[in-house]
Design a protein around this motif. Structure first.
Motif, PDB file in Angstrom:
ATOM      1  N   VAL A 147       0.808  -1.229   0.000  1.00 22.65           N
ATOM      2  CA  VAL A 147       0.000   0.000   0.000  1.00 22.65           C
ATOM      3  C   VAL A 147       0.840   1.276   0.000  1.00 22.65           C
ATOM      4  N   ASP A 148       2.154   1.140  -0.103  1.00 20.68           N
ATOM      5  CA  ASP A 148       3.027   2.317  -0.069  1.00 20.68           C
ATOM      6  C   ASP A 148       3.837   2.445  -1.352  1.00 20.68           C
ATOM      7  N   GLY A 149       3.106   2.570  -2.466  1.00 20.80           N
ATOM      8  CA  GLY A 149       3.759   2.648  -3.761  1.00 20.80           C
ATOM      9  C   GLY A 149       3.401   1.443  -4.619  1.00 20.80           C
ATOM     10  N   PRO A 150       3.885   1.417  -5.846  1.00 24.87           N
ATOM     11  CA  PRO A 150       3.520   0.336  -6.779  1.00 24.87           C
ATOM     12  C   PRO A 150       4.175  -0.997  -6.437  1.00 24.87           C
ATOM     13  N   GLY A 151       3.468  -2.078  -6.734  1.00 23.82           N
ATOM     14  CA  GLY A 151       4.028  -3.414  -6.577  1.00 23.82           C
ATOM     15  C   GLY A 151       4.244  -3.817  -5.130  1.00 23.82           C
ATOM     16  N   ILE A 152       5.051  -4.848  -4.953  1.00 22.91           N
ATOM     17  CA  ILE A 152       5.415  -5.334  -3.625  1.00 22.91           C
ATOM     18  C   ILE A 152       6.670  -4.599  -3.180  1.00 22.91           C
ATOM     19  N   ARG A 153       6.646  -4.069  -1.947  1.00 22.71           N
ATOM     20  CA  ARG A 153       7.723  -3.186  -1.534  1.00 22.71           C
ATOM     21  C   ARG A 153       8.249  -3.528  -0.135  1.00 22.71           C
ATOM     22  N   PHE A 154       9.525  -3.248   0.061  1.00 26.32           N
ATOM     23  CA  PHE A 154      10.119  -3.286   1.389  1.00 26.32           C
ATOM     24  C   PHE A 154       9.948  -1.882   1.948  1.00 26.32           C
ATOM     25  N   VAL A 155       9.191  -1.758   3.023  1.00 20.33           N
ATOM     26  CA  VAL A 155       8.834  -0.445   3.560  1.00 20.33           C
ATOM     27  C   VAL A 155       9.621  -0.178   4.846  1.00 20.33           C
TER      28      VAL A 155
END
Length: 243
Positions: free
Chosen positions: A14-22
């Motif tokens: 939910v913090d930018g496109p695609g799957i992300r390390f947040v």
């Protein structure tokens, strides 16, 4: 270089496109009435980490975010630790990882040349900005967050002028950010920007209430309910310029 983080999320969506390390950076100069992480306010309360340490931790998940995903720095307010963020983003950028920064833009001061130069360095290593515009009215913004919105709006124009992609985020709180005139005012401001790729309306929630109780801090929006589907749909229609 050492920085302070609140926490990390390995498979964020939910913090930018695609799957992300947040990466949730510690520290924030704002005191948003709807903040759900009051434990992130003080920088020194976070976990101390080195740039290389955090980079290596995130790269373990590169296979998950290599196709359209990447890493996102959020908070708190990540740019409160500007030098650390620049070094970290540079490392990811050089490794071919898509980078995003979620910020209120409050740290941007166009009157201070040193500050402008720091932000120009930041732009070089950031592919996408998730810009949180809390309110279009400066007076209401100050009531909601404790600070006026001048820096936020100036940063939005700064990003647009330098052709940097941004997603605008707006938290919808009944009675505080739902006024139609304010929504239309924000839409008019967004129309002056050329690099807004997406507008996200985020419904207010109360998931942070237990943290306030644990920290013995009065919850500012006690009794305020989450917005209705009709309120959310109405705000999205205006802010996205739909007929």
């Amino acid at each position: 270089m050492q920085g302070f983080i609140h926490s990390t999320e390995s498979l964020g969506t939910v913090d930018g496109p695609g799957i992300r390390f947040v990466i949730f950076m510690q520290g924030c100069p704002l005191r948003c009435k709807y903040c759900h992480n009051p434990d992130s306010w003080a920088v020194g309360n976070g976990k101390a980490v080195e740039v290389d340490e955090l980079f290596e931790q995130a790269m373990k998940y590169k296979n998950y975010f290599s196709k359209g995903g990447g890493i996102t720095l959020t908070g708190g307010e990540p740019l409160l630790q500007m030098d650390f963020c620049i070094e970290l983003l540079k490392k990811f950028k050089e490794a071919g990882v898509h980078t995003a920064v979620d910020t209120s833009g409050f740290m941007f001061d166009s009157k201070r040349e040193e500050c402008v130069q720091k932000h120009l360095a930041l732009l070089k290593y950031t592919d996408l900005f998730l810009l949180d515009i809390k309110h279009i009215s400066s007076a209401k913004h100050k009531d909601l967050t404790g600070v006026p919105n001048d820096n936020t709006l100036a940063f939005a124009k700064f990003l647009s002028d330098h052709d940097n992609s941004m997603w605008v985020r707006y938290v919808l709180v009944p009675g505080l950010t739902t006024d139609e005139q304010d929504l239309r005012g924000l839409r008019a401001f967004l129309d002056t920007l050329k690099t807004v790729e997406k507008i996200e309306v985020l419904p207010y929630h109360t998931m942070g209430v237990p943290k306030y109780k644990k920290l013995n801090i009065p919850y500012p929006l006690d009794g305020v309910k989450t917005p209705s589907k009709e309120q959310v749909d109405f705000a999205r229609k205006i802010l996205r310029g739909e007929k």
